[in-house]
Design an enzyme around this catalytic site. Sequence first.
Site, PDB file in Angstrom:
ATOM      1  N   SER A  66     123.971 -20.914  87.051  1.00 47.20           N
ATOM      2  CA  SER A  66     124.962 -22.004  87.600  1.00 47.20           C
ATOM      3  C   SER A  66     126.236 -21.900  88.318  1.00 47.20           C
ATOM      4  O   SER A  66     126.422 -22.770  89.106  1.00 47.20           O
ATOM      5  CB  SER A  66     125.405 -22.763  86.220  1.00 47.20           C
ATOM      6  OG  SER A  66     124.431 -23.820  85.880  1.00 47.20           O
ATOM      7  N   LYS A  69     125.825 -22.917  92.001  1.00 48.59           N
ATOM      8  CA  LYS A  69     126.031 -24.369  92.143  1.00 48.59           C
ATOM      9  C   LYS A  69     127.430 -24.713  92.826  1.00 48.59           C
ATOM     10  O   LYS A  69     127.350 -25.590  93.810  1.00 48.59           O
ATOM     11  CB  LYS A  69     126.027 -25.275  90.896  1.00 48.59           C
ATOM     12  CG  LYS A  69     124.625 -25.171  90.029  1.00 48.59           C
ATOM     13  CD  LYS A  69     124.684 -25.851  88.690  1.00 48.59           C
ATOM     14  CE  LYS A  69     123.152 -25.917  87.857  1.00 48.59           C
ATOM     15  NZ  LYS A  69     123.463 -26.205  86.768  1.00 48.59           N
ATOM     16  N   TYR A 194     116.087 -23.159  94.708  1.00 47.91           N
ATOM     17  CA  TYR A 194     116.857 -23.407  93.596  1.00 47.91           C
ATOM     18  C   TYR A 194     116.996 -22.026  92.658  1.00 47.91           C
ATOM     19  O   TYR A 194     117.851 -21.603  92.242  1.00 47.91           O
ATOM     20  CB  TYR A 194     116.529 -24.570  92.791  1.00 47.91           C
ATOM     21  CG  TYR A 194     117.479 -24.765  91.588  1.00 47.91           C
ATOM     22  CD1 TYR A 194     118.835 -25.279  91.726  1.00 47.91           C
ATOM     23  CD2 TYR A 194     117.062 -24.482  90.319  1.00 47.91           C
ATOM     24  CE1 TYR A 194     119.786 -25.089  90.512  1.00 47.91           C
ATOM     25  CE2 TYR A 194     117.712 -24.643  89.172  1.00 47.91           C
ATOM     26  CZ  TYR A 194     118.975 -25.093  89.589  1.00 47.91           C
ATOM     27  OH  TYR A 194     119.865 -25.263  88.244  1.00 47.91           O
ATOM     28  N   TYR A 246     130.046 -26.802  81.391  1.00 50.97           N
ATOM     29  CA  TYR A 246     129.122 -27.815  80.748  1.00 50.97           C
ATOM     30  C   TYR A 246     129.904 -28.841  80.046  1.00 50.97           C
ATOM     31  O   TYR A 246     130.801 -28.965  80.366  1.00 50.97           O
ATOM     32  CB  TYR A 246     128.210 -26.890  79.881  1.00 50.97           C
ATOM     33  CG  TYR A 246     127.407 -25.816  80.557  1.00 50.97           C
ATOM     34  CD1 TYR A 246     126.719 -26.006  81.730  1.00 50.97           C
ATOM     35  CD2 TYR A 246     127.508 -24.362  80.341  1.00 50.97           C
ATOM     36  CE1 TYR A 246     126.075 -24.913  82.380  1.00 50.97           C
ATOM     37  CE2 TYR A 246     127.168 -23.258  80.663  1.00 50.97           C
ATOM     38  CZ  TYR A 246     126.195 -23.523  81.916  1.00 50.97           C
ATOM     39  OH  TYR A 246     125.690 -22.349  82.388  1.00 50.97           O
ATOM     40  N   VAL A 264     124.258 -19.689  82.530  1.00 51.47           N
ATOM     41  CA  VAL A 264     123.307 -18.953  81.281  1.00 51.47           C
ATOM     42  C   VAL A 264     123.281 -17.586  81.230  1.00 51.47           C
ATOM     43  O   VAL A 264     122.759 -17.130  80.432  1.00 51.47           O
ATOM     44  CB  VAL A 264     122.217 -19.881  81.122  1.00 51.47           C
ATOM     45  CG1 VAL A 264     122.728 -21.345  80.827  1.00 51.47           C
ATOM     46  CG2 VAL A 264     121.256 -19.865  82.345  1.00 51.47           C
TER      47      VAL A 264
HETATM   48  N1  GLU Z   1     118.865 -21.482  86.628  1.00 52.61           N
HETATM   49  C1  GLU Z   1     119.433 -22.275  85.531  1.00 52.61           C
HETATM   50  C2  GLU Z   1     118.785 -23.536  85.192  1.00 52.61           C
HETATM   51  O1  GLU Z   1     118.584 -24.127  86.180  1.00 52.61           O
HETATM   52  C3  GLU Z   1     120.678 -22.352  85.602  1.00 52.61           C
HETATM   53  C4  GLU Z   1     121.596 -23.085  84.423  1.00 52.61           C
HETATM   54  C5  GLU Z   1     122.728 -22.506  84.144  1.00 52.61           C
HETATM   55  O2  GLU Z   1     123.388 -21.428  84.404  1.00 52.61           O
HETATM   56  O3  GLU Z   1     123.411 -23.358  83.524  1.00 52.61           O
HETATM   57  O4  GLU Z   1     118.372 -23.808  84.059  1.00 52.61           O
END
Ligand code: GLU
Length: 310
Positions: A66, A69, A194, A246, A264
């Site tokens: 994440s 992002k 993604y 989060y 994650v």
């Molecule tokens: N690639 C993970 C997903 O889309 C990233 C989620 C994360 O790190 O929170 O579920």
Amino acid sequence: MNICGDYEALNLMVEEALQYTKHGKVANYIPALSTANRDLLSLSIYEGESTVASAGDTFKTFTLQSISKVLALALALMDKGEDGVFSRVGMEPTGDPFNSIIKLETHSPSKPLNPMINAGALAVTNMIEGNSVDEKLGRLLSFIHELTGNSSITFNEQVAISEYNTADLNRSLAYFLKQHDVVTGNIERLLELYTKQCAIEVNCEDLAKIAYVIGNEGRHVETGRSIIPLHIARIMKTFMTTCGMYNASGEFAIKVGIPSKSGVSGAIMASVPHGPGIGIYGPSLDEKGNSIAGMKLLESLSHRYDLNIF
Ligand code: GLU
């Protein structure tokens, strides 16, 4: 501030936080992440002008997940401008888990609430310019090479494939968004981009340097040249503060008070405005998906060096 010179204290804080790893679990919904060693914890702090301190297993590489992002958001903002990006994704925290679908249906219009939840991140990645997945990913990687000064950074193919093959929830989010005209184009190619973006692999020092640039007005760590326009670096830090950890972002703001983003894989990137950049890797996660020992370590760092921005 010379945190990097406080080497013994940094090692001690890592040692102390390490005991919390046994209270968490590594992510297993992406099969390739389930083989991570739960007992790892590593830290790098970058204070500019090549001043860096590391503790723990710092050469260990891990995927951004994440954290990517935040970087995809910067690129999309440079490509499409604020009006373009925020016409398709909102600016508000959700209080829901990162992969939740619920508010997409209950809110009208069906625009994801922010770019840090998966739905919002898919919409943002869809806005990166380029003629192919390779070209778009190449642009994101070049941006990361510039931020870190490390041009060997690439994505981990095994992690990307493992996520792509099991990303049914993200697939549903993306198809839902296409139905509501928030994303356009081929959804499988979007999922490919993604998952490759999430699988970009770095070490703690790379992460600390990225954090440093974001915290220091988007300027190159050595040359001082602007890599990220100031207003975009501000937007990045703001989302890191309001939604970066989060649905634990509020509690984290109170306990740590540093704009941060977790993934994650167990990574956390923390940007102290006009201060150090911090990169942490500790794959043992709490129930919300944050590195359990990594958060404890950031709490200690924030207290010891008075890094809380509030
Ligand atoms: N690639 C993970 C997903 O889309 C990233 C989620 C994360 O790190 O929170 O579920």
